[in-house]
Write an enzyme that holds these catalytic residues in place. Structure first.
Site, PDB file in Angstrom:
ATOM      1  N   ILE A  77      60.936  41.205 -32.042  1.00 23.98           N
ATOM      2  CA  ILE A  77      59.484  41.068 -31.920  1.00 23.98           C
ATOM      3  C   ILE A  77      59.045  40.577 -33.298  1.00 23.98           C
ATOM      4  O   ILE A  77      58.977  41.343 -34.250  1.00 23.98           O
ATOM      5  CB  ILE A  77      58.804  42.386 -31.528  1.00 23.98           C
ATOM      6  CG1 ILE A  77      59.286  42.820 -30.149  1.00 23.98           C
ATOM      7  CG2 ILE A  77      57.282  42.214 -31.552  1.00 23.98           C
ATOM      8  CD1 ILE A  77      58.752  44.157 -29.686  1.00 23.98           C
ATOM      9  N   PRO A  78      58.811  39.269 -33.419  1.00 29.36           N
ATOM     10  CA  PRO A  78      58.689  38.632 -34.738  1.00 29.36           C
ATOM     11  C   PRO A  78      57.339  38.820 -35.426  1.00 29.36           C
ATOM     12  O   PRO A  78      56.599  37.859 -35.661  1.00 29.36           O
ATOM     13  CB  PRO A  78      58.958  37.165 -34.419  1.00 29.36           C
ATOM     14  CG  PRO A  78      58.454  37.000 -33.029  1.00 29.36           C
ATOM     15  CD  PRO A  78      58.764  38.299 -32.334  1.00 29.36           C
ATOM     16  N   CYS A  79      57.031  40.053 -35.801  1.00 30.25           N
ATOM     17  CA  CYS A  79      55.782  40.299 -36.522  1.00 30.25           C
ATOM     18  C   CYS A  79      55.800  39.639 -37.899  1.00 30.25           C
ATOM     19  O   CYS A  79      54.745  39.483 -38.517  1.00 30.25           O
ATOM     20  CB  CYS A  79      55.479  41.788 -36.609  1.00 30.25           C
ATOM     21  SG  CYS A  79      56.762  42.783 -37.340  1.00 30.25           S
ATOM     22  N   HIS A  80      56.980  39.203 -38.344  1.00 33.80           N
ATOM     23  CA  HIS A  80      57.045  38.494 -39.629  1.00 33.80           C
ATOM     24  C   HIS A  80      56.330  37.140 -39.556  1.00 33.80           C
ATOM     25  O   HIS A  80      56.005  36.570 -40.582  1.00 33.80           O
ATOM     26  CB  HIS A  80      58.507  38.313 -40.074  1.00 33.80           C
ATOM     27  CG  HIS A  80      59.338  37.492 -39.146  1.00 33.80           C
ATOM     28  ND1 HIS A  80      59.987  38.039 -38.055  1.00 33.80           N
ATOM     29  CD2 HIS A  80      59.636  36.171 -39.145  1.00 33.80           C
ATOM     30  CE1 HIS A  80      60.657  37.089 -37.422  1.00 33.80           C
ATOM     31  NE2 HIS A  80      60.452  35.938 -38.056  1.00 33.80           N
TER      32      HIS A  80
END
Length: 185
Positions: free
Chosen positions: A146-149
């Site tokens: 889950i690419p919150c970056h």
């Protein structure tokens, strides 16, 4: 295989297979349960990551060195290090309904691009929920999957990242350039 007991609230809820390894961004830990991967975390050492997992999954038995978790971890390390462009893991995503909506929106962000917290809120039809979007990003337990970056401030600068702003910057750069060298320390 080492078994470590932990507690989730006051009720035992099963067990998690845990694997810890190294990648170009430091230590990475993965935990998997009966329904899929529940946590992927990055840090500077295994002890701190396992301690955090203990705190988040109270009442759950942690089985360190689990073969399934080790297999999944190899895929995650290859992805982080740029040797693989995709991660296809079974996920067991917790969270509130709103958090799940945010996380789905994050997964729709193309690798190598970033969007703002405000843009995610607008995409969800809740333009005033910028802080709630940031809170959902902070609650994300599945680093890189889950690419919150890929989420930045409205001015384009990087803000907090559970696993460190330097790691966030390195992941964004790797995705933008397509090279593992971008994230070498």
């Amino acid at each position: 295989m080492t078994t470590v007991p932990v507690h989730r609230g006051n009720a035992a809820t099963g067990r998690l297979g845990v694997a810890v390894g190294q990648c170009t961004l430091g230590t990475v830990m993965l935990a998997t349960g009966a329904n899929g991967v529940v946590a992927i975390a990055m840090g500077d050492g295994a002890d701190a990551l396992v301690h955090d997992l203990h705190a988040r999954f109270v009442g759950v038995e942690l089985v360190l060195g689990d073969p399934c978790a080790n297999d999944y971890l190899r895929h995650v390390v290859a992805f982080i290090d740029g040797a693989s462009d995709a991660l296809d893991l079974p996920l067991d995503i917790g969270g509130t309904a709103f958090q799940k909506r945010v996380w789905a929106a994050l997964q729709a962000i193309a690798p190598g691009t970033t969007v703002t917290y405000a843009e995610i809120a607008r995409r969800l039809g809740t333009p005033s929920a910028v802080r709630a979007v940031a809170g959902a990003c902070a609650a994300n337990m599945l680093a890189v999957v889950i690419p919150c970056h890929r989420v930045v401030r409205s001015d384009g600068t990087l803000s907090g990242y559970r696993w460190g702003v330097a790691r966030k910057q390195a992941l964004i750069l790797r995705e933008a350039t397509g090279t593992a060298a971008a994230i070498a320390r």
